[in-house]
Design a protein around this motif. Structure first.
Motif, PDB file in Angstrom:
ATOM      1  N   THR A  90      33.029  32.898  32.326  1.00 35.49           N
ATOM      2  CA  THR A  90      31.748  33.311  32.899  1.00 35.49           C
ATOM      3  C   THR A  90      31.750  33.306  34.429  1.00 35.49           C
ATOM      4  O   THR A  90      30.735  33.605  35.046  1.00 35.49           O
ATOM      5  N   ASN A  91      32.879  32.962  35.025  1.00 34.54           N
ATOM      6  CA  ASN A  91      33.040  33.048  36.477  1.00 34.54           C
ATOM      7  C   ASN A  91      34.333  33.808  36.737  1.00 34.54           C
ATOM      8  O   ASN A  91      35.419  33.358  36.375  1.00 34.54           O
ATOM      9  N   LYS A  92      34.208  34.973  37.374  1.00 33.48           N
ATOM     10  CA  LYS A  92      35.360  35.860  37.501  1.00 33.48           C
ATOM     11  C   LYS A  92      36.445  35.341  38.444  1.00 33.48           C
ATOM     12  O   LYS A  92      37.461  36.014  38.643  1.00 33.48           O
ATOM     13  N   THR A  93      36.241  34.157  38.996  1.00 32.85           N
ATOM     14  CA  THR A  93      37.332  33.558  39.759  1.00 32.85           C
ATOM     15  C   THR A  93      38.526  33.253  38.857  1.00 32.85           C
ATOM     16  O   THR A  93      39.617  32.964  39.364  1.00 32.85           O
ATOM     17  N   TYR A  94      38.340  33.334  37.534  1.00 40.17           N
ATOM     18  CA  TYR A  94      39.489  33.165  36.634  1.00 40.17           C
ATOM     19  C   TYR A  94      40.586  34.189  36.937  1.00 40.17           C
ATOM     20  O   TYR A  94      41.766  33.955  36.643  1.00 40.17           O
ATOM     21  N   LEU A  95      40.215  35.321  37.528  1.00 41.12           N
ATOM     22  CA  LEU A  95      41.205  36.347  37.847  1.00 41.12           C
ATOM     23  C   LEU A  95      42.280  35.830  38.795  1.00 41.12           C
ATOM     24  O   LEU A  95      43.425  36.281  38.758  1.00 41.12           O
ATOM     25  N   ARG A  96      41.907  34.874  39.649  1.00 37.98           N
ATOM     26  CA  ARG A  96      42.871  34.334  40.616  1.00 37.98           C
ATOM     27  C   ARG A  96      44.006  33.598  39.928  1.00 37.98           C
ATOM     28  O   ARG A  96      45.083  33.437  40.504  1.00 37.98           O
ATOM     29  N   ASP A  97      43.760  33.133  38.696  1.00 41.43           N
ATOM     30  CA  ASP A  97      44.752  32.318  38.004  1.00 41.43           C
ATOM     31  C   ASP A  97      45.596  33.112  37.017  1.00 41.43           C
ATOM     32  O   ASP A  97      46.487  32.547  36.379  1.00 41.43           O
ATOM     33  N   LEU A  98      45.329  34.408  36.879  1.00 43.49           N
ATOM     34  CA  LEU A  98      46.111  35.215  35.952  1.00 43.49           C
ATOM     35  C   LEU A  98      47.472  35.538  36.548  1.00 43.49           C
ATOM     36  O   LEU A  98      47.571  35.965  37.699  1.00 43.49           O
ATOM     37  N   ASP A  99      48.500  35.376  35.761  1.00 46.81           N
ATOM     38  CA  ASP A  99      49.863  35.668  36.209  1.00 46.81           C
ATOM     39  C   ASP A  99      50.252  37.089  35.812  1.00 46.81           C
ATOM     40  O   ASP A  99      51.315  37.333  35.227  1.00 46.81           O
ATOM     41  N   VAL A 100      49.365  38.022  36.137  1.00 49.18           N
ATOM     42  CA  VAL A 100      49.572  39.441  35.839  1.00 49.18           C
ATOM     43  C   VAL A 100      48.949  40.241  36.978  1.00 49.18           C
ATOM     44  O   VAL A 100      48.145  39.709  37.750  1.00 49.18           O
ATOM     45  N   PRO A 101      49.287  41.527  37.091  1.00 49.81           N
ATOM     46  CA  PRO A 101      48.632  42.351  38.113  1.00 49.81           C
ATOM     47  C   PRO A 101      47.130  42.457  37.854  1.00 49.81           C
ATOM     48  O   PRO A 101      46.702  42.689  36.723  1.00 49.81           O
ATOM     49  N   ILE A 102      46.334  42.269  38.897  1.00 49.92           N
ATOM     50  CA  ILE A 102      44.889  42.476  38.827  1.00 49.92           C
ATOM     51  C   ILE A 102      44.504  43.467  39.923  1.00 49.92           C
ATOM     52  O   ILE A 102      45.303  43.761  40.831  1.00 49.92           O
ATOM     53  N   VAL A 103      43.302  43.987  39.826  1.00 52.75           N
ATOM     54  CA  VAL A 103      42.796  44.816  40.917  1.00 52.75           C
ATOM     55  C   VAL A 103      42.775  43.960  42.184  1.00 52.75           C
ATOM     56  O   VAL A 103      42.279  42.823  42.157  1.00 52.75           O
ATOM     57  N   PRO A 104      43.341  44.441  43.302  1.00 54.40           N
ATOM     58  CA  PRO A 104      43.334  43.633  44.525  1.00 54.40           C
ATOM     59  C   PRO A 104      41.928  43.125  44.831  1.00 54.40           C
ATOM     60  O   PRO A 104      40.963  43.889  44.816  1.00 54.40           O
TER      61      PRO A 104
END
Length: 273
Positions: A90-104
């Motif tokens: 529920t907090n999109k800061t989880y994207l920082r912890d993904l070990d995959v390409p994300i939208v910059p």
């Protein structure tokens, strides 16, 4: 008899057009489904074999209350998806912890990258709420700073104009099995409204998109009744994660004839195991 709650919000306007599809499929799978408002204090959640989090779309306005509810429900019955997933997702800061390409993504109003266009949104949001698109770097900085002044974490991303031609692709998984994929309308294209986002077309994902989505799922150790992995392609064609929807995603059940049955089968497997 298996009895499950379909947790929703105060949906007086009937925005949840997937509810009846889901409940009918549950019935056919031998699961009694009852609709309950997640914030109704009169509900005895312990009376259910499982509580399925679905259209709780007002949680973004009171996330802490929602998480307290989820924690309480999980203490008395099965919660799907589990509390630990909801807390993170529920907090999109989880994207920082993904070990995959994300939208910059830039997470501060300071030192903004030099991009042709910017998308500015809060890390806790949904349905493009409080999301802006601008080609003015100064305006993007001001928008991000206003979110910070409210105690909210800003997300600043480049606008990827290829979504207007290729679109965003969403891969849907039930109990970690691929069900279907859709090409979604780009939310921030000219003339689009939030209602247009449910308009989509079935798509067969490319192998590199499937590989990326399944790598994301593999990193989540807990049971997942449903997962929607939203992908786009970057300027160089690389697939990248835009969002990992594990809380209350629209599932596009009407777009694939077997989708609702796939969801019901997954629910039965998780509840009866």
């Amino acid at each position: 008899m298996t009895i499950c709650a379909y947790a929703t919000f105060d949906d007086r306007d009937g925005h949840d057009d997937e509810r009846d599809l889901a409940l009918e499929a549950w019935r056919e799978a031998g699961i009694v489904g009852r609709v309950e408002r997640w914030d109704d204090p009169a509900v005895d959640w312990s009376g259910y074999d499982a509580v399925v989090v679905r259209s709780v779309w007002d949680y973004i306005l009171r996330r802490e209350e929602f998480l307290a509810w989820a924690r309480g429900v999980e203490s008395v019955t099965r919660l799907l998806n589990p509390y630990s997933v909801l807390e993170t997702n529920t907090n999109k800061t989880y994207l920082r912890d993904l070990d995959v390409p994300i939208v910059p993504t830039h997470w501060s109003s300071r030192d903004l990258p030099d991009w042709p266009e910017y998308v500015v949104k809060p890390a806790i949001s949904g349905g493009a709420r409080d999301t802006s698109r601008t080609s003015d770097r100064g305006e993007a900085r001001t928008l991000a700073a206003s979110l910070e002044a409210e105690g909210r974490t800003p997300m600043i991303q480049p606008y990827l104009d290829m979504v207007e031609s290729e679109g965003e692709i969403s891969l849907l998984y039930f109990n970690r099995r691929f069900s279907h994929a859709v090409r979604r309308n780009p939310m921030l294209a000219p003339g689009m409204t939030p209602a247009d986002n449910v308009q989509a077309q079935l798509r067969s994902p490319a192998p590199d998109q499937v590989e990326l989505a399944e790598k994301v799922l593999a990193a989540v150790p807990t049971p997942l009744l449903y997962a929607r992995i939203d992908l786009v392609r970057l300027f160089d064609g690389t697939p990248a994660v835009m969002e990992v929807e594990l809380t209350e995603p629209y599932l596009y059940l009407s777009h694939e004839p077997r989708a609702a049955a796939n969801l019901a089968q997954a629910l039965g497997e998780l509840v009866r195991r």
